[in-house]
Design an enzyme around this catalytic site. Structure first.
Site, PDB file in Angstrom:
ATOM      1  N   TYR A  62      19.615   6.115   0.544  1.00  0.00           N
ATOM      2  CA  TYR A  62      18.518   7.080   0.684  1.00  0.00           C
ATOM      3  C   TYR A  62      17.608   7.033  -0.544  1.00  0.00           C
ATOM      4  O   TYR A  62      16.374   6.928  -0.425  1.00  0.00           O
ATOM      5  CB  TYR A  62      19.116   8.470   0.857  1.00  0.00           C
ATOM      6  CG  TYR A  62      18.134   9.616   0.902  1.00  0.00           C
ATOM      7  CD1 TYR A  62      17.392   9.878   2.042  1.00  0.00           C
ATOM      8  CD2 TYR A  62      17.983  10.474  -0.193  1.00  0.00           C
ATOM      9  CE1 TYR A  62      16.513  10.947   2.092  1.00  0.00           C
ATOM     10  CE2 TYR A  62      17.111  11.540  -0.143  1.00  0.00           C
ATOM     11  CZ  TYR A  62      16.373  11.779   0.995  1.00  0.00           C
ATOM     12  OH  TYR A  62      15.511  12.842   1.037  1.00  0.00           O
ATOM     13  N   SER A  96      12.228  12.158  -3.562  1.00  0.00           N
ATOM     14  CA  SER A  96      13.443  12.929  -3.798  1.00  0.00           C
ATOM     15  C   SER A  96      13.991  12.660  -5.181  1.00  0.00           C
ATOM     16  O   SER A  96      13.809  11.572  -5.745  1.00  0.00           O
ATOM     17  CB  SER A  96      14.493  12.529  -2.755  1.00  0.00           C
ATOM     18  OG  SER A  96      15.777  12.975  -3.122  1.00  0.00           O
TER      19      SER A  96
END
Lengths: 340, 340
Positions: B150, B126
């Site tokens: 994350y 990501s």
């Protein structure tokens, strides 16, 4: 202050404990100077008695949550996490490296989250988090590009320390240590083990093999400097850190040939000639992936210091460790001093 | 080819499976084009039937080694690892994020080591691996500086994928996906969930809240482009990668205000006016830590493509997903089309 040192039975752990005990007090995560009440030396093997009533040894598997929960009592103020599987072993035995260098670090950090107060967590990271094509010198904020499993595991540790600090679970600091030389004792499975061996063995009248080229440059530190810098990294206020909690610890950039030349100046030709050059591509591949020059802007701002030159590193070893080496090696040190 | 897709019950997993099945063949780690024989959709919930005899669903906890060992049969050729706890949830529920985003990734990688042949491992990383002060645009080799749990977990995944590739355990590729919009269905706990909601909800005649400022820029991709780029990343020869296995996937840099302006052009004022602006600092803090412009040199060299403009992303959603949305939302899509 209640302090836990992992790898506490090792050379650096023991020296760090002595330095902390001599200092008498450290600054806790709340910014208060507090007297040292207990130092726990946690390691896979029991630490030797250091002759101080404030010290306690604890032995067991660092990746075992039950042991870690028991040893990191809820009022622990600081963890110095020095324990690691060294680079050569982590490369040869991937699972062992992952277990100790990653899983155990994670278990320690998870335990730290559950303590009464978020503790300081001083993580012994390594220059091995860097590798490949890099800026020269390597800055504190250079990309983490490890080229070994050891470096990968240390880089992951840095990321976890930073994220858990950001979350307020710990007050973490990741100190990227240079290669420590001269280590006393026996060779270990670090790819850099020879950097101590080529000084220590000849001084003990034993031949030593150097597995890399004379031109190979390394980023090194004396044990005395690195211990002082671990304490400085602990004492620095949290506000002194920037966007991460990782810092390049000051060291000395020196070629292996220059290291042997320093040995020759300090201890004489007969000692230095005991270094034999036998190239080992497996070791050279790892060592030459590590950068040898660092910019240590943040470390210097925190008050960390490097060594002046390699001659003084050799002399420090003779002064600090040779009496012990003499006992085991049977007089090699005397010869070394005579040759200096 | 035997292929496992984690997160296979999700929107992207299902679309990826359909794209692979339609293609009919993929290139294995040995460089050979091979027919698709089986696609396993692995997820915490059973995937819906996609109407193809080559597809099998498997459900369970991805962090459970027994499930993973059973599901990744020893002749598995490729794993697409899309499953993740999204950014907002990983920040709010640290342990859940660590378990799914770190532990499950590790379990999958460990299983991949034990397969008959090292498989291809396509890791959905990501843009959240980046954060803080960064070069603009962000290059493929920019430092990993995540500012969320994350992003930290994804960065650790990239490091593991690279090290295990270097060791020869897998043929890994970490693809840093832009924010995917427009996702059909319901909002999720991704901090970026609104980037789909502000298009999807108004098109279904429902008001949508935008929690960040109009000026906030994002790096986005359509589902169609990201699926094509996942396949392209799989098909690229290992030799096309450089010093790491991580690649910035092409996307579109667009402000949230421009996204709504595109919706207005495509679907009309009545639809676009359903976007309401209510600032949420918790979401803005995460989203604004993500960079919004990337250099995608490696991705483009591999043959990856971005979207032309946001108008076409809105139109693609209407064409591909609105028939289904109409069924559930009861005619909103018709109104949207009429407004365009």
């Amino acid at each position: 202050m209640r302090i836990v040192i992992t790898g506490g039975a090792g050379f650096l752990g023991t020296r760090l404990a002595r330095a902390i005990l001599a200092r008498g007090a450290l600054t806790d995560a709340g910014g208060n100077a507090r007297r040292i009440r207990e130092v726990v030396l946690l390691d896979i093997v029991p630490a030797r008695d250091v002759g101080d009533a404030r010290v306690r040894a604890a032995a067991g598997d660092l990746a075992d949550p039950a042991l870690v929960e028991h040893t990191l009592a809820s009022n622990t103020d600081t963890v110095f996490h020095l324990a690691a599987v060294v680079s050569g072993q982590a490369e040869a035995e991937f699972d062992v490296g992952m277990r100790v260098n990653l899983d155990a670090t994670r278990v320690l950090l998870e335990r730290c989250r559950r303590l009464e107060r978020p503790p300081k967590f001083i993580f012994a990271s390594s220059l091995a988090v860097f590798g490949g094509a890099l800026s020269d010198p390597v800055t504190d904020d250079a990309p983490l590009t490890p080229q070994s499993s050891y470096g990968t595991q240390k880089a992951i540790g840095e990321l976890l320390v930073y994220d858990m600090t950001r979350k307020g679970f710990i007050d973490g600091r990741s100190l990227r240590l240079p290669t420590v030389t001269v280590r006393p004792g026996k060779p270990n499975r670090a790819a850099s083990s020879f950097a101590s061996g080529i000084i220590r063995e000849p001084l003990a009248a034993v031949d030593a093999v150097c597995p890399v080229a004379r031109e190979t440059r390394m980023w090194v530190t004396s044990p005395g400097s690195v211990i002082a810098n671990l304490v400085t990294g602990h004492e620095a206020p949290a506000s002194a850190f920037g966007a991460t909690r990782s810092v390049n610890v000051p060291g000395l950039s020196v070629s292996v040939g220059e290291m042997v030349a320093a040995l020759r100046r300090v201890a004489g030709d007969a000692v230095a000639d005991r270094v034999k050059w036998h190239y080992d591509p497996a070791i050279d591949r790892i060592v030459s992936s590590w950068p040898a020059r660092f910019a240590t802007k943040l470390g210097q701002a925190l008050g960390m210091l490097g060594d002046a030159d390699f001659d003084s590193i050799v002399r420090a070893y003779i002064d600090e460790e040779m009496p012990r080496a003499q006992q085991s090696a049977g007089g090699g040190a005397g010869g070394a001093r005579a040759g200096a």
